[in-house]
Design an enzyme around this catalytic site. Structure first.
Site, PDB file in Angstrom:
ATOM      1  N   GLU A  27       0.858  -1.194   0.000  1.00 47.57           N
ATOM      2  CA  GLU A  27       0.000   0.000   0.000  1.00 47.57           C
ATOM      3  C   GLU A  27       0.885   1.231   0.000  1.00 47.57           C
ATOM      4  OE1 GLU A  27      -3.406   0.973  -0.129  1.00 47.57           O
ATOM      5  OE2 GLU A  27      -2.337   2.877  -0.105  1.00 47.57           O
TER       6      GLU A  27
ATOM      7  N   HIS B 279     -43.049  -3.699  16.345  1.00 45.74           N
ATOM      8  CA  HIS B 279     -43.802  -2.449  16.342  1.00 45.74           C
ATOM      9  C   HIS B 279     -43.457  -1.652  17.588  1.00 45.74           C
ATOM     10  CE1 HIS B 279     -47.022   0.429  15.800  1.00 45.74           C
ATOM     11  NE2 HIS B 279     -47.360   0.237  17.074  1.00 45.74           N
TER      12      HIS B 279
END
Ligand code: NAI
Length: 468
Positions: free
Chosen positions: A36, A446
């Site tokens: 990298e 709910h």
């Protein structure tokens, strides 16, 4: 070459595609090295993309809620002020913390990390240079995962100050009074929201007649109306012709319906897409095949035309998204280890992290029709959801598209607070080939925003319980 420099697999690029590929391959027993060029692993996503933008989206949401919404809840705030430097600092800390996490994960999984710029010498050898030294590594297999970069418009070249890409738009040290954004895609909308919430006058110029081309036109239009209500201005079917940069501002000449006009801003964010990035890899010399869009051409197993070289993530076809790159990485590593890896690109969810968020998966109604499906759809407005009313998040809608013959779910579009989380259940149903009926019969707690998905699924069959 010394045996310590010889690997089963070398991965070039440590974004979500590359580092996940390296981890998975190491888990499967391969000797893996990753190269990298940036000091910090994590690629665009961690350093200048998904993570810093989400940190800023959250901070600006907090600011906006305290400034604008708090009073509605009976919360009185006498004087709300903003310290942009602190906000940016927090974002940088988030990035730094995650960067350390990725570094530690990758090395603890047994992957050897090299900091430096990689260049392919041939199908097996890689040269790494990092300023202080140049050395060679060798591997049986090499995976290219060098990602993408912002597309630059020829008439609007980036100068990093007045004409900027997302890389700079997440790190401005001053709130621009007027910000023009070119492109109403994920980046334009997210960063447009960030700066609009902080007080910039934001105008988004879009080439197409509507924003969010991945959505059905009526959902895209409704979404745009929500952003307009929040204070963002859109100019659609608009083309940028030229830009004049002065010390004070940028003046753009734009065309709409063959009419010319000018728009000025303190700075212009160009967010018209990204393109594969493979500069310096030496792939031209090796004649690595690319497609007409400049992406590395790969087969189902991510192999390229060069023996021993594979490519994943933004470098290849498919949506340019971190989670798609990760899946590519896993599948590629598994294939390299002799397993069967596969990614279904038709089931990659996409999210724009505005508020409300915009999430989609699979086909829109119009796309499904184009593909020859006879469709049936169900929709439910967030304004009809109890939890949404209780939490002031009534902007948005859920739309489900199903195959009229089999009831199989073909796609979903969710514009709602937390749509990024809500979409996951639809993705799971689609992954198992679920039907709208399956979703309609799934018990949703709910009161939750997710009940709107169940209601949309019920509406596919014309039996919505909480809609007229
Ligand atoms: P995009 O492809 O999502 O949107 C670009 C927009 O610019 C489109 O609506 C296009 O019609 C418009 N455009 C193109 N040329 C133009 C021009 N000359 N003038 C005006 N408008 C023009 O690209 P974006 O937003 O730059 O994102 C790049 C990539 O990064 C995408 O693949 C996106 O999905 C990904 N991304 C994903 C995020 C997420 O998942 N939340 C966040 C940020 C980026």
């Amino acid at each position: 070459m010394k045996s310590e420099n010889i690997f089963d697999l070398l991965v070039i690029g440590a974004g979500p595609g590359g580092y996940v590929c390296a981890i998975r391959a190491a888990q499967l027993g391969l000797k893996v090295g990753i190269i990298e060029k940036n000091k910090r692993l994590g690629g665009t996503c961690l350093n200048v993309g998904c993570i810093p933008s989400k940190a800023l989206l959250h901070s600006t949401e907090v600011y906006h809620q305290i400034k604008v919404d708090a009073q509605t809840h009976g919360v009185e705030c006498e004087k709300v002020s903003l310290d942009l430097a602190t906000m940016m600092n927090r974002k940088d800390k988030v990035v730094s913390q995650l960067g350390k996490g990725v570094q530690s994960l990758v090395s603890k999984k047994g992957v050897k990390i090299y900091e430096g710029t990689a260049e392919l010498l041939d199908n097996r050898k890689v040269q790494v240079s990092n300023g202080s030294e140049i050395f060679e590594l060798e591997a049986k297999e090499i995976v290219l995962a060098t990602g993408s970069k912002p597309i630059e418009l020829p008439n609007l070249p980036f100068d990093g100050k007045k004409i900027i890409s997302s890389d700079q738009a997440i790190a401005l040290d001053k709130i621009p009074e007027r910000l023009v954004v070119v492109g109403a895609g994920a980046i334009g909308l997210e960063l447009g929201c960030v700066w609009s919430r902080l007080g910039s006058e934001v105008t988004i110029l879009e080439f197409l007649p509507e924003i969010c081309s991945q959505l059905d036109p009526e959902i895209a239009k409704a979404t745009r109306k929500i952003f307009e209500k929040q204070g963002i201005t859109f100019q659609l079917s608009t083309k940028v012709e030229t830009a004049k940069v002065t010390k004070k501002e940028v003046s753009l000449s734009i065309t709409k319906d063959n009419q010319n006009s000018n728009i000025s801003a303190d700075c212009v964010l160009v967010a018209v897409g990204r393109e594969p990035f493979a500069k310096g890899l030496g792939i031209e010399r090796l004649n690595l095949a690319k497609d007409e869009k400049g992406r590395v051409k790969v087969n189902q197993d991510f192999s390229t035309n060069l023996d021993g070289i594979r490519a994943i993530g933004d470098l290849i076809h498919g949506p340019m998204l971190a989670h798609k790159a990760e899946e590519d990485g896993v599948a590629c590593a598994e294939i390299l280890a002799g397993q069967a890896g596969h990614v279904d690109y038709s089931l990659v969810p996409g999210v724009i992290y505005s508020d409300p968020e915009v999430a989609n998966i699979g086909m829109s109604e119009s796309q499904a029709k184009k593909e020859g499906f006879l469709t049936k759809c169900g929709a439910f407005p967030m304004a009809g959801n109890g939890r949404a009313i209780a939490t002031c998040s009534t902007d948005g809608v859920v739309k489900l598209v199903a195959d009229a013959k089999t009831d199989r779910i073909l796609g979903a579009q969710i514009v709602a607070h937390s749509a990024s989380e809500l979409i996951a259940s639809v993705v799971a149903h689609m992954e198992y080939g679920g039907s709208a009926e399956d979703l309609a019969r799934t018990i949703h707690a709910h009161p939750t925003l997710s009940e709107s998905i169940k209601e949309a699924a019920l509406s596919v069959d014309g039996r919505g319980l909480h809609s007229l």
